[in-house]
Enzyme design. Structure first.
Site, PDB file in Angstrom:
ATOM      1  N   ASP A  51      -2.003   2.372   8.609  1.00 18.40           N
ATOM      2  CA  ASP A  51      -3.216   2.068   9.380  1.00 18.40           C
ATOM      3  C   ASP A  51      -2.997   0.986  10.424  1.00 18.40           C
ATOM      4  O   ASP A  51      -3.804   0.836  11.344  1.00 18.40           O
ATOM      5  CB  ASP A  51      -4.344   1.621   8.431  1.00 18.40           C
ATOM      6  CG  ASP A  51      -4.846   2.766   7.579  1.00 18.40           C
ATOM      7  OD1 ASP A  51      -4.440   3.917   7.847  1.00 18.40           O
ATOM      8  OD2 ASP A  51      -5.632   2.511   6.646  1.00 18.40           O
ATOM      9  N   VAL A  79       2.063 -13.491   4.262  1.00 21.92           N
ATOM     10  CA  VAL A  79       2.803 -13.643   5.517  1.00 21.92           C
ATOM     11  C   VAL A  79       1.880 -14.220   6.577  1.00 21.92           C
ATOM     12  O   VAL A  79       0.754 -13.763   6.756  1.00 21.92           O
ATOM     13  CB  VAL A  79       3.354 -12.285   5.983  1.00 21.92           C
ATOM     14  CG1 VAL A  79       3.959 -12.400   7.379  1.00 21.92           C
ATOM     15  CG2 VAL A  79       4.398 -11.767   4.995  1.00 21.92           C
ATOM     16  N   GLU A 137     -18.268  10.186  -0.444  1.00 21.73           N
ATOM     17  CA  GLU A 137     -17.950  10.011  -1.866  1.00 21.73           C
ATOM     18  C   GLU A 137     -18.801   8.910  -2.483  1.00 21.73           C
ATOM     19  O   GLU A 137     -19.339   9.066  -3.585  1.00 21.73           O
ATOM     20  CB  GLU A 137     -16.454   9.735  -2.030  1.00 21.73           C
ATOM     21  CG  GLU A 137     -15.628  10.988  -1.781  1.00 21.73           C
ATOM     22  CD  GLU A 137     -14.131  10.743  -1.727  1.00 21.73           C
ATOM     23  OE1 GLU A 137     -13.383  11.720  -1.851  1.00 21.73           O
ATOM     24  OE2 GLU A 137     -13.718   9.585  -1.553  1.00 21.73           O
ATOM     25  N   GLY A 150       0.851  -1.207   0.000  1.00 20.38           N
ATOM     26  CA  GLY A 150       0.000   0.000   0.000  1.00 20.38           C
ATOM     27  C   GLY A 150       0.874   1.239   0.000  1.00 20.38           C
ATOM     28  O   GLY A 150       2.056   1.177  -0.331  1.00 20.38           O
TER      29      GLY A 150
END
Lengths: 444, 444
Positions: A303, A82, A174, A16
Site C-alpha cells: 500500500d 523506524v 463486511e 504486513g
C-alpha cells in the site's frame, strides 16, 4: 548484529503481507535479513472485522513475526520503530538512535485510511487497520448497546442505537453486515431492557454503487444481501463532517452513536522520509521491478507504493497484491545476486470476494460471479487457508463452526486499555520508569 | 428500572464468583435482581495466569455477565461503577449520580493485592486480578525478551533476563512455574540472538515455606517441581523495596526486569463506603448469616468480608469460598421471603490445588495428597469443568490439548493499550466527546 560481511544485508520494514512474504521468500538464502516492525505480530487484515465484531479473538488472526519466521535461520526479527533513512550511506535510523546498515532495503510500511484532509475525524470515526483498532471498535459497538440498556434500566427510556459505516468497499460492506448480525443475532438474547434488533446500521458510499471494484451485478447483489440484514445502503452519499454522536451527509446531520471509517488511503509517513517522489496519497512511485527510480537497492511495495504493472493496470491495494510484490522484490534481489536480470512485476488477479454478514457473500473470479451461501463458503475456505499458521487455521475453523452452530460468536469482552505501550519501542516497553509510569495508569 | 413493587429488589455489586453465583441462585425466583459491575464480563481468576503466560486468550476465561445470565428473566445486568451507599434509605449511588433502591444488597466487590503499605510499588510489580492485569503482565514478560534480543542484535551484547515473583502462594507458584515454561519451551525457538532458556526466574516468600496453606509435604514437593523447571525458590526472603529493574530482598538489591506481585490482601475500597466495621485489610466483619451486624438486608461476601464460620475456621479467600457464600447469601434472602430462619454459613473445603508449569501440580483433598502429572491432570479436569460456559470449556480443553501436543501455547501477542476506557462508566464509554477524546489518544 553478527557481521557476516560476505553475505548481503537485507532490511525489511513492516511485517504486513508485503514484508512478511518478502522475508519468507528470502528464508535460508545467502542473505542476512532483518525484519523490523513496531508490533511483534503479523495481522491477517482480511479477518480483522471479525475481531471487531467479537467473532474471533486477536490471537486467532495474528501471530508473532518471530514465531512465523522461527525456522528461517538467516532472518532476524526486530521490534522497533523506524524514524528515518540515509539512502546514500544505506542506513536505517530507529527511534532510540540506533542505526542499521543495509545492502538492500524493502519498505513495506503500509497505509492507513484517509479522512479527506480531516484527520481530526479519526477519533470519532476510527478505521480498521490493526488489532488495536479492532478491539477499540468492538468496545465502541458493545458500549453503545450497554449505554442504551443502562438508560432503559435507570430511566425506562428507550433509545435507538445508530451505527454508521463510511465507505462502500469490501471492508465497509463486511463491517456493516457484521454489525447487523451482531445486533440481530449475537446480542439479541443478552440484552433484556432494550431490543438490540432495532439498531439502525447505515452504510454510506459517495459513489453511485458499493463495491466499485466489483461488477455492477455483484454490487447489486451485495446491496440486496445487506438490505436483507436490515442495513440501509446509502449511495451517492458523501460524508462531509464527523462529530461525536453524529455525522453530516451532504447537508444533513444524522445521529451516529458509533461511526466507523472504511475509505481513503493515506500511505505511511515513512514514505516521505525516503525523500523520493510520491503521489498525493503519499504513495511512492516505483519502477516495474518494484525499486525506486535511481535506487536499485531500495524497494517499496504494498500500500505504500503505486505502480501500473506490465498489463497496464494499476496494482490494487489488496493483501494479495502486497503478498505478490513481497515475493517479487525478494526474487529480484536474489536474481541480482545470481547475476540474472530482474523481472518486471505483474499482478495476478486471483479474484475478489466480500462477505455480507454470517453466511452471505459475493465473489468474482474473472467472468465467474457467485453470491449468497456458496460464495460465503468459498470465502471461508479461501480465507481460512490463507491464514498464517496451522494452529490459527484450526482455531478459526473451530470458532466459525461453533459460531455457525450456536449463532453466538465468541465472548464479546470489553477490556480496559492502558497507555503503556502505544507506538512503543522496546526501550519504552522495558520495565523502566517509563514502563512503570504506564502501568501506574492502569491502577488509577 | 421497571417497577414491580410487589417483588423485593436485590442489588448485587460485583460480578466475580460471589456476585455471579448469588445472581444465579436468585435466577427466576420472586425477586428483581440487578447485578452491577465495572466490567461487562466475569473473569475466571484461577486461570488468569494462563492468559498472562499467553497459553489462553482472554475470551477463553471470561464471559460477558449478561450473556451468562441471559436466561435469568428477573436478573438485569448493569455496567457501572458504585461510588457510595445510603444504607438507611437503602440506595446505591453510581458514579454518574444515578441511584438504585434496594430491599436487599449483596456486596461482593472483591480485593486486590496489598503492598505492605507501599502502593507505589504496584506500577513496578503488578498483581494478577483482572484480564487487564494479565495482558499487561504478558506484555512485560514478552518485552523483556524482545529488549534482550534487540540488544543482542544491535550491540552483540548478551543480557540476562531476570524475573521475580513475590509471594509463594498458589498464584505465585503458578506464575513462577509458567514463566519458566514460557522461557524454556514456548519462546526458545522463536528468539535467535538470545537463549531464552537462560532467563532467571526467582520466587520470593517471606515465610519459611511456599504454599503455607498446604501441608509441608505438598510445599516440599512444589519446591522440588519448581526447581526441576529451573525456578529459584527463595523462602524466608522478605521483599523490602521495589524499583524499576530491581527489587530489594532483606538488605540486598537484586536485578529484576519484570517483577510480579502475588501476595497480600487489600479489600475493595467500597467496603469503607458502607460505613461498617472492617479489619486492617479493609475486610468487612460479618455475621454467620453473611449479613452485616445491624443490617440484616446487607450482605458482604467473598474477599471483601472476613468470617470465622461455624466450624471455627477462618473462611479462606478462595473462589470456592466466594462461590459458596454467594449461594448462601441468596439462600438466606429466599428463606426470609419464605418465612424460614436463616442458616449460618459453613465453608465446605473441597480441597486445594496449585499447578507448577505445564504438567506438574500439587493437590490436597483432606488427608489425600497428590503431586506430579496425576495432580496436574486432576487440576486440569476440575478447572475446565468449573469454567463458566460450555463454549469456554471446549475452547480451553482444545487449547490445552494443542499446547500439550505442540508445546507452543497460543500466539504471544503484544498489543497496544489505550486510556479510552479505564475505569469507565457507560456514560464515559459512550461515543461522546469523552469517548472521542479517549479514542484520539489511541492515534497519537
Amino acid at each position: 548484529m553478527k557481521d557476516r560481511p560476505e553475505r548481503p544485508k537485507v532490511v525489511i520494514i513492516g511485517g504486513g503481507f508485503g514484508g512478511l512474504y518478502a522475508a519468507k521468500a528470502l528464508s535460508n538464502e545467502a542473505v542476512e535479513v532483518t525484519l523490523i516492525d513496531r508490533k511483534n505480530h503479523h495481522t491477517f487484515q482480511p479477518l480483522l472485522y471479525q475481531v471487531a465484531l467479537a467473532v474471533l479473538s486477536p490471537g486467532e488472526i495474528a501471530s508473532p513475526l518471530r514465531h512465523i519466521l522461527r525456522k528461517a535461520r538467516n532472518v532476524q526479527t526486530l521490534l522497533g520503530e523506524v524514524t528515518g533513512f540515509d539512502t546514500t550511506a544505506r542506513r536505517v535510523k530507529l527511534l532510540d538512535g540506533a542505526e542499521l546498515g543495509y545492502d538492500y532495503l524493502i519498505v513495506a510500511a503500509g497505509a492507513r485510511h484517509a479522512y479527506f484532509g480531516h484527520d481530526e475525524w479519526e477519533g470519532d470515526a476510527p478505521g480498521l487497520k490493526t488489532i488495536e483498532d479492532a478491539v477499540e471498535i468492538r468496545s465502541r459497538l458493545l458500549l453503545a448497546f450497554e449505554t442504551a440498556e443502562r438508560a432503559a434500566l435507570l430511566t425506562g427510556r428507550q433509545t435507538l442505537v445508530n451505527f454508521a459505516v463510511v465507505g462502500g468497499g469490501p471492508t465497509g460492506v463486511e463491517l456493516a453486515g457484521a454489525i447487523a448480525d451482531l445486533a440481530r443475532l449475537a446480542l439479541a438474547k443478552d440484552f433484556k431492557a432494550i431490543d438490540t434488533t432495532t439498531a439502525r446500521v447505515r452504510l454510506y458510499e459517495g459513489l453511485p454503487r458499493i463495491l466499485g471494484t466489483f461488477s455492477e451485478e455483484s454490487s447489486r447483489r451485495a446491496t440486496q444481501q445487506l438490505q436483507e440484514l436490515g442495513v440501509e445502503v446509502c449511495t451517492d452519499s458523501m460524508v462531509t463532517a464527523v462529530e461525536p454522536g453524529r455525522i453530516k451527509v451532504a447537508a444533513q446531520w444524522i445521529a451516529a452513536d458509533v461511526t466507523l471509517w472504511a475509505t481513503g488511503v493515506a500511505a505511511s509517513s515513512i514514505g516521505k522520509e525516503l525523500g523520493v517522489e510520491t503521489d498525493r496519497a503519499g504513495r511512492v512511485l516505483i519502477e516495474p521491478d518494484l525499486s525506486v527510480p535511481g535506487h536499485r537497492e531500495l524497494f517499496v511495495i504494498g500500500d505504500l507504493s503505486v505502480l501500473t504493472d506490465t498489463s497496464g493496470k494499476r496494482v490494487p491495494g489488496l493483501a494479495a497484491a502486497a503478498t505478490q510484490q513481497g515475493k517479487a522484490a525478494a526474487e529480484n534481489i536474489l536474481r541480482d545476486l545470481h547475476g540474472d536480470t530482474r523481472l518486471p512485476f505483474t499482478y495476478k488477479d486471483r479474484g475478489s470476494m466480500a462477505t455480507v454478514g454470517r453466511h452471505r457473500a459475493v465473489a468474482e473470479f474473472g467472468n465467474r460471479k457467485y453470491s449468497g451461501l456458496f460464495a460465503w463458503l468459498l470465502w471461508s475456505v479461501v480465507h481460512v487457508f490463507l491464514l498464517i499458521g496451522f494452529r490459527s487455521r484450526l482455531a478459526v475453523m473451530w470458532q466459525w463452526v461453533w459460531a455457525y452452530l450456536t449463532r453466538a460468536g465468541s465472548s464479546p469482552l470489553i477490556t480496559e486499555y492502558q497507555q503503556t505501550h502505544s507506538h512503543a519501542t522496546p526501550t519504552e516497553h522495558a520495565p523502566t520508569p517509563a514502563g512503570s509510569k504506564g502501568a501506574a495508569v492502569t491502577k488509577q
